[in-house]
Write an enzyme that holds these catalytic residues in place. Structure first.
Site, short mmCIF file in Angstrom:
data_model
loop_
_atom_site.label_atom_id
_atom_site.label_comp_id
_atom_site.label_asym_id
_atom_site.label_seq_id
_atom_site.Cartn_x
_atom_site.Cartn_y
_atom_site.Cartn_z
CG HIS A 26 51.43 74.37 57.11
ND1 HIS A 26 51.45 73.01 57.37
CD2 HIS A 26 51.96 74.97 58.20
CE1 HIS A 26 51.94 72.81 58.57
NE2 HIS A 26 52.27 73.97 59.10
CG ASP B 27 50.03 70.61 55.52
OD1 ASP B 27 50.69 71.34 54.76
OD2 ASP B 27 50.03 70.76 56.76
CB SER C 294 54.47 72.81 61.09
OG SER C 294 53.43 73.15 61.96
#
Length: 319
Positions: free
Chosen positions: A75, A105, A173
């Protein structure tokens, strides 16, 4: 007189021998125990942590080979073919996306025009990942590169994913979750945000490096960009597969929100067009039918994982 004469030299001698003992004691205890471990992990790992910039925002990543292979979150790169990567020394590279896995992911990048050997993070084995151990996160929350937080490994899910109370915020992230040996144990992915504020309440999630190892092995030698790890079959457009219970219209291929119904649970939690739905209760979503099947059970609440502009968060939805 004799008593006074004897006392004065004794007092002088006592002060002279006691004073120097204070400084060495402080010098020896400045960085010991947990504090010293914190410093050592950061010094060892931070040179291999990078900041990733895309048109959609910022994220983080880990250099896992000295020739410039970078592990991050899918992402984070958000469908990009190329991204900009900045190392801890300020060196900037163009990087190609060579593999992605949306379900886990995960994404692999290849830095271009690398000169010399880069600092790398070693990958932990199963014995290096245990509930209760101290963990460390390094990344670029809100663009602040090199930010360091600590916590414990709170839980290992049945699918191997990791839960931690180490502070993880937008921009962390894709960055590393580390053990006290400075080994990569997970790729930071999301935080639990019970509401639309997006705040950190001390529950973060990471993809276990054990789940990433096969992905790395299969794709580390790729040369051409690979933006989809698994091709999706063509499906008819499903404008609103879950009715008004959640209140969104989704793109059936990408699970991107097209519309949000007024006064719906989706509007209450702050969903908006362009958001991507990644998972429900930690289980990755592959198509709208999976979401429909879950909602047909009429749950009273669920945790929805949502990606927005290169960032991801878990949001509690109540019905």
């Amino acid at each position: 007189m004799k008593a006074s004469t004897l006392l004065l030299p004794l007092l002088t001698m006592t002060l002279a021998t006691a004073t120097p003992m204070i400084a060495p004691s402080w010098a020896q205890t400045r960085f010991q125990g947990d504090e010293q471990v914190n410093i050592q992990v950061y010094q060892k790992a931070s040179p291999a942590v990078v900041t990733i910039r895309t048109n959609g925002g910022n994220g983080s990543g880990s250099i896992i080979s000295p020739d410039g292979l970078v592990l991050t979150g899918e992402h984070v790169i958000s469908g990009s073919r190329t991204v900009q990567v900045t190392t801890s020394t300020g060196a900037r590279y163009n990087a190609r996306v060579i593999a992605t896995n949306r379900q886990r992911d995960l994404a692999l990048l290849r830095l271009e025009n690398v000169q010399g050997r880069l600092a790398t993070l070693p990958l932990a084995n199963r014995e290096g990942i245990q509930v209760g151990q101290r963990v460390f996160a390094i990344g670029s929350p809100f663009g602040l590169s090199g930010t360091y937080t600590t916590g414990i490994l709170s839980r290992i899910a049945t699918n191997g994913d990791l839960q931690t109370d180490a502070a993880i915020n937008p921009g962390n992230s894709g960055g590393p979750l580390l053990n006290s040996r400075g080994e990569l144990i997970g790729v930071n992915r999301a935080i639990l945000s019970p509401g639309s504020s997006g705040g950190n309440i001390g529950i973060g999630f990471a993809t276990s490096v054990l789940n990433a190892q096969e992905f790395i092995a299969q794709n580390r030698n790729n040369s051409a960009p690979a933006l989809a790890a698994e091709p999706r079959p063509n499906r008819p457009n499903v404008p609103n597969p879950q009715g008004v219970r959640l209140g969104v219209a989704l793109d059936p291929e990408t699970l991107t929100v097209r519309e949000v119904e007024p006064n719906s649970p989706a509007q209450v939690i702050g969903l908006r067009p362009g958001d991507r739905l990644l998972a429900v209760n930690g289980r990755p979503l592959e198509d709208p039918e999976e979401l429909r099947a879950f909602l047909e059970r009429r749950p009273r609440a669920m945790v929805l994982t949502v990606a927005r502009q290169g960032r991801v968060a878990n949001v509690l939805v109540r019905f």
